[in-house]
Design a protein around this motif. Structure first.
Motif, PDB file in Angstrom:
ATOM      1  N   GLU A 249      -5.771  -5.542  -1.236  1.00  0.00           N
ATOM      2  CA  GLU A 249      -6.412  -4.227  -1.387  1.00  0.00           C
ATOM      3  C   GLU A 249      -5.518  -3.330  -2.246  1.00  0.00           C
ATOM      4  OE1 GLU A 249      -8.593  -3.965   3.045  1.00  0.00           O
ATOM      5  OE2 GLU A 249      -7.153  -2.439   2.447  1.00  0.00           O
TER       6      GLU A 249
ATOM      7  N   MET B 147      -1.416   4.013   1.471  1.00  0.00           N
ATOM      8  CA  MET B 147      -1.265   4.848   0.267  1.00  0.00           C
ATOM      9  C   MET B 147      -1.025   6.309   0.663  1.00  0.00           C
ATOM     10  SD  MET B 147      -4.142   5.295  -2.678  1.00  0.00           S
ATOM     11  CE  MET B 147      -3.982   6.470  -4.030  1.00  0.00           C
TER      12      MET B 147
ATOM     13  N   HIS C 145      -5.470  -0.188   3.120  1.00  0.00           N
ATOM     14  CA  HIS C 145      -4.716   0.265   1.943  1.00  0.00           C
ATOM     15  C   HIS C 145      -4.658   1.786   1.852  1.00  0.00           C
ATOM     16  CE1 HIS C 145      -3.759   1.339  -2.114  1.00  0.00           C
ATOM     17  NE2 HIS C 145      -4.989   1.751  -2.325  1.00  0.00           N
TER      18      HIS C 145
ATOM     19  N   PRO D 157       0.810  -1.225   0.000  1.00  0.00           N
ATOM     20  CA  PRO D 157       0.000   0.000   0.000  1.00  0.00           C
ATOM     21  C   PRO D 157       0.848   1.282   0.000  1.00  0.00           C
ATOM     22  CG  PRO D 157      -0.878  -1.565   1.597  1.00  0.00           C
ATOM     23  CD  PRO D 157       0.422  -2.126   1.108  1.00  0.00           C
ATOM     24  N   VAL D 158       1.919   1.286   0.782  1.00  0.00           N
ATOM     25  CA  VAL D 158       2.783   2.476   0.822  1.00  0.00           C
ATOM     26  C   VAL D 158       3.440   2.688  -0.549  1.00  0.00           C
ATOM     27  CG1 VAL D 158       4.870   3.465   1.860  1.00  0.00           C
ATOM     28  CG2 VAL D 158       3.158   2.368   3.300  1.00  0.00           C
TER      29      VAL D 158
ATOM     30  N   VAL E  41      -3.624  16.413  -1.617  1.00  0.00           N
ATOM     31  CA  VAL E  41      -4.349  15.382  -2.388  1.00  0.00           C
ATOM     32  C   VAL E  41      -5.493  14.857  -1.533  1.00  0.00           C
ATOM     33  CG1 VAL E  41      -2.379  14.621  -3.804  1.00  0.00           C
ATOM     34  CG2 VAL E  41      -2.798  13.534  -1.601  1.00  0.00           C
TER      35      VAL E  41
ATOM     36  N   ALA F  44       2.483   9.208  -6.292  1.00  0.00           N
ATOM     37  CA  ALA F  44       3.222  10.471  -6.134  1.00  0.00           C
ATOM     38  C   ALA F  44       4.153  10.700  -7.323  1.00  0.00           C
ATOM     39  CB  ALA F  44       4.018  10.455  -4.831  1.00  0.00           C
TER      40      ALA F  44
ATOM     41  N   ILE G 160       2.080  11.841 -10.240  1.00  0.00           N
ATOM     42  CA  ILE G 160       1.655  13.245 -10.114  1.00  0.00           C
ATOM     43  C   ILE G 160       2.820  14.169 -10.447  1.00  0.00           C
ATOM     44  CG2 ILE G 160       0.807  15.049  -8.537  1.00  0.00           C
ATOM     45  CD1 ILE G 160      -0.531  12.838  -6.872  1.00  0.00           C
TER      46      ILE G 160
ATOM     47  N   ASN H  98      -5.616  14.491 -10.996  1.00  0.00           N
ATOM     48  CA  ASN H  98      -4.465  13.773 -10.417  1.00  0.00           C
ATOM     49  C   ASN H  98      -4.277  14.064  -8.926  1.00  0.00           C
ATOM     50  OD1 ASN H  98      -3.516  16.347 -10.607  1.00  0.00           O
ATOM     51  ND2 ASN H  98      -1.517  15.785 -11.442  1.00  0.00           N
ATOM     52  N   LYS H  99      -5.211  14.811  -8.337  1.00  0.00           N
ATOM     53  CA  LYS H  99      -5.149  15.056  -6.883  1.00  0.00           C
ATOM     54  C   LYS H  99      -6.354  14.430  -6.173  1.00  0.00           C
ATOM     55  CE  LYS H  99      -1.509  17.676  -7.245  1.00  0.00           C
ATOM     56  NZ  LYS H  99      -1.556  19.126  -7.160  1.00  0.00           N
TER      57      LYS H  99
ATOM     58  N   TYR I 105      -8.449  10.913  -5.507  1.00  0.00           N
ATOM     59  CA  TYR I 105      -8.416   9.444  -5.608  1.00  0.00           C
ATOM     60  C   TYR I 105      -9.584   8.850  -4.833  1.00  0.00           C
ATOM     61  CZ  TYR I 105      -3.974  10.327  -7.662  1.00  0.00           C
ATOM     62  OH  TYR I 105      -3.008  10.807  -8.509  1.00  0.00           O
TER      63      TYR I 105
ATOM     64  N   VAL J 146       2.190   1.867  -3.377  1.00  0.00           N
ATOM     65  CA  VAL J 146       1.162   2.421  -4.263  1.00  0.00           C
ATOM     66  C   VAL J 146       1.127   3.946  -4.106  1.00  0.00           C
ATOM     67  CG1 VAL J 146      -1.347   2.607  -4.610  1.00  0.00           C
ATOM     68  CG2 VAL J 146      -0.263   0.355  -4.454  1.00  0.00           C
ATOM     69  N   GLY J 147       1.158   4.419  -2.867  1.00  0.00           N
ATOM     70  CA  GLY J 147       1.176   5.869  -2.636  1.00  0.00           C
ATOM     71  C   GLY J 147       2.392   6.527  -3.264  1.00  0.00           C
ATOM     72  N   MET J 148       3.549   5.877  -3.134  1.00  0.00           N
ATOM     73  CA  MET J 148       4.773   6.435  -3.725  1.00  0.00           C
ATOM     74  C   MET J 148       4.694   6.441  -5.251  1.00  0.00           C
ATOM     75  SD  MET J 148       7.771   4.754  -1.432  1.00  0.00           S
ATOM     76  CE  MET J 148       8.362   5.549   0.065  1.00  0.00           C
TER      77      MET J 148
ATOM     78  N   GLU K 237     -10.705   5.655  -3.836  1.00  0.00           N
ATOM     79  CA  GLU K 237     -10.279   4.262  -3.735  1.00  0.00           C
ATOM     80  C   GLU K 237     -11.453   3.397  -3.282  1.00  0.00           C
ATOM     81  OE1 GLU K 237      -6.818   3.032  -4.291  1.00  0.00           O
ATOM     82  OE2 GLU K 237      -7.063   4.862  -5.454  1.00  0.00           O
TER      83      GLU K 237
ATOM     84  N   SER L  48      -4.450  -6.545   3.250  1.00  0.00           N
ATOM     85  CA  SER L  48      -4.000  -5.239   2.759  1.00  0.00           C
ATOM     86  C   SER L  48      -3.181  -5.371   1.474  1.00  0.00           C
ATOM     87  CB  SER L  48      -3.185  -4.513   3.832  1.00  0.00           C
ATOM     88  OG  SER L  48      -2.130  -5.340   4.284  1.00  0.00           O
TER      89      SER L  48
ATOM     90  N   LEU M 235       2.267   8.706  -0.161  1.00  0.00           N
ATOM     91  CA  LEU M 235       2.185  10.060  -0.732  1.00  0.00           C
ATOM     92  C   LEU M 235       2.837  11.085   0.198  1.00  0.00           C
ATOM     93  CD1 LEU M 235      -1.376   9.690  -2.171  1.00  0.00           C
ATOM     94  CD2 LEU M 235       0.477  10.773  -3.464  1.00  0.00           C
TER      95      LEU M 235
END
Lengths: 279, 311
Positions: A164, B55, B51, A130-131, B20, A138, A141, B40-41, B43, A133-135, B45, A161, B59
């Motif tokens: 997910e 996520m 999760h 999950p982390v 975001v 980012a 973006i 793009n800001k 989401y 995915v966030g990176m 989910e 998780s 970010l």
């Protein structure tokens, strides 16, 4: 599906570099006299290829913004990562000797706040994907080209998780994400097929929308090819199932759940490990 | 309050490129304008609380300020480990906007009643916990969230709550607001309980009893300075919260009294939700009344504490 990997098999012989890295793991283990040896040994070639041949990084500037991000989600395999971080001079060899010491920076699970080159503190399972995915979002973006690579364990893939995040990676078309699974077929209690069978793992991950490759996780060339194949233009996220051997390198430890974690080993047992690494 | 919070996220995103929004399968149309203008800001989910916390951490590690929104119970119970390890251990500036704090979702039953959210989160280092009393205060709070360097949990009320806060009050995270100056007694509240306590103050005033009201919108970190300043000046203190009596604001005040004022007898009483899962539905108001939280019961408790009536 590479069925040949699903049963214990004779894994390739280790070369000098793989032996050297394993010696560093034992050195750290001796420092703390405890650690997840079996779980670390299955990881060595995966991490070796990542750090030697694939990841962009600068050990003198660990936070360099264009670096590739690497998260060892199966944090209990950290001895392997510590060996590579020492080898690449993110940390010193002396740090290895202070593994799990009160004033050391290397604990039984890796911590971002203490260790240069560690992107995220892991140990609790199921957090890395999950982390990542966030990176990866980012990076999209920010229109950055760096890659996000995460290694999970097979037992770790029991966590909800993970799945997910896999759904989200696909939904968000995160083709900059590479999920590697250290599939050594053992978790703490025993064989994964007896505890929670992941098969058919390839089909599962493919059905979640990933490009999936399967490799011998101790064959460095195969791992490298699989990683390079992730750099295509597909919109899908990538997964590499690395078929590995728990305890790889030590015949008495291979395919042996009792080597998941070890502590208070006798000097003779340590010597026996070093003996396996003599050319 | 919820609409104000979400609109504020869009306003903040227009001013700050690092903002975001991450939702977890919210209702249709939520922040549509942001979705259209800043795809793009935004989401949305799936139903995947573990999760979305991870996520948001990813970010935030990359310099973004994620605002995460879903129902309070799922944002606390389901993903506690993610909040602890991903957000608090790494001390990341993620904002958790929790719909339906307390008993707001009364008709939906215990699965949706966030009456232990403060208790769950309060034990975690680095987290900030805030429960505004109305939409106006929410607006002021949201402005402060942009550069607060820690994770924040924001508990939302039902919406449409009477505005009792004052835009001229200098809202500061961690600084209690004196809504009525303490005299004989003092109510200490958080969230929309300030509204009920304000009515209790009026009831008491009509009976000639002057009581103050301290609104602690920030449950953690506790504003110890305000407590130290005002508690010695009153004869009785009653804390009021839409939360189990265990683990919430009242418990924090008890800990504070034990740690900082244990050489003095303090006439202190906690009002909150008793230690049971509610057996009723109805409305937020009806469940509060069942738990003994109403202007009249607050006024009665204060009179007992001030020995203005005999039991």
């Amino acid at each position: 599906m590479l069925n040949k990997f699903l049963n214990p098999y004779i894994s390739p012989k280790l070369d000098k570099r793989s032996m050297h890295l394993r010696k560093l793991v034992i050195r750290a283990f001796e420092g703390g006299m405890r650690g997840h040896l079996g779980s670390s040994m299955s990881l060595i070639e995966i991490l070796r290829v990542l750090y030697d041949d694939f990841l962009s990084f600068n050990s003198k500037e660990p936070e360099w913004c264009d670096r590739d991000r690497f998260i060892l989600s199966k944090g209990h395999g950290c001895l392997a990562q510590y060996a590579l971080l020492a080898d690449k001079k993110f940390i010193s060899l002396n740090d290895l000797d202070k593994f799990c010491h009160h004033d050391g920076i290397l604990g039984g699970h890796p911590e971002k706040s203490k260790i240069p080159g560690v992107e995220f503190s892991t140990g609790a399972l199921g957090h890395g994907l999950p982390v990542s995915v966030g990176m990866a979002v980012a990076a999209k973006i920010n229109k950055k080209n760096h890659k996000i690579i995460v290694v999970t364990g097979d037992g770790e893939s029991n966590e909800g998780s993970i799945w997910e995040a896999a759904l989200s990676a696909s939904q968000n078309k995160l083709n900059n994400l590479i999920w590697m699974i250290d599939y050594n077929k053992f978790q703490s209690y025993g064989q994964t097929q007896d505890v929670i069978n992941l098969e058919p793992l390839n089909n599962k991950i493919t059905s979640f929308g990933f490009n999936v490759t399967e490799v011998d996780g101790h064959n460095t060339k195969s791992i490298q090819n699989a990683l390079n194949s992730c750099l295509n233009k597909s919109l899908k996220p990538n997964a590499i199932i690395c078929h590995t051997v728990k305890g790889k390198g030590f015949p008495f430890a291979e395919h042996n759940e009792n080597w998941h974690h070890k502590s208070n080993m006798k000097p003779s047992e340590i010597d026996a490990m070093y003996k396996c690494l003599e050319v | 309050m919820r609409k104000t919070a979400l609109n504020s996220v869009y306003e903040l995103a227009q001013k700050n490129k690092q903002v975001v929004f991450i939702g977890s399968d919210l209702g249709p149309g939520v922040l549509d304008e942001m979705k259209i203008n800043m795809p793009n800001k935004f989401y949305m989910e799936g139903v995947s609380e573990q999760h979305i916390i991870g996520m948001s951490a990813g970010l935030a590690l990359e310099g973004f300020i994620p605002y995460v929104n879903t129902i309070a119970t799922f944002l606390t119970r389901r993903c506690f480990e993610q909040i602890a390890m991903d957000l608090c251990l790494h001390d990341l500036p993620v904002r958790l906007i929790a719909n339906g704090g307390g008993l707001v979702y009364a008709p939906l039953g215990p699965t949706h009643l966030a009456t232990e959210d403060f208790g769950i989160l309060k034990t975690l280092p680095n987290i900030t916990i805030i429960a505004p009393c109305d939409a106006l205060e929410m607006k002021e709070l949201m402005k402060c969230t942009i550069d607060w360097p820690h994770p924040i949990y924001i508990r939302l009320g039902k919406g449409g709550d009477k505005i009792i806060s004052n835009s001229k009050t200098n809202f500061k995270i961690g600084k209690a607001i004196i809504m009525k100056k303490p005299e004989e007694g003092l109510f200490i509240t958080t969230g929309v309980m300030a509204q009920i306590a304000a009515e209790a103050c009026n009831i008491l005033k009509n009976e000639g009893i002057q009581c103050g009201l301290m609104h602690m919108h920030t449950v953690k970190p506790l504003d110890q300075d305000s407590l130290l300043k005002w508690i010695p000046k009153v004869k009785a203190i009653v804390s009021v919260e839409e939360h189990f009596r265990t683990g919430g604001l009242g418990s924090s005040i008890l800990e504070f009294l034990n740690d900082k004022m244990n050489d003095t007898f303090i006439n202190f009483h906690r009002i909150g939700i008793p230690d049971y899962y509610t057996k009723n539905y109805g409305s937020q108001k009806s469940l509060l009344e069942t738990a003994g939280i109403s202007p009249k019961s607050l006024a009665l408790e204060m009179k007992l504490r001030l020995k203005k009536i005999n039991v």
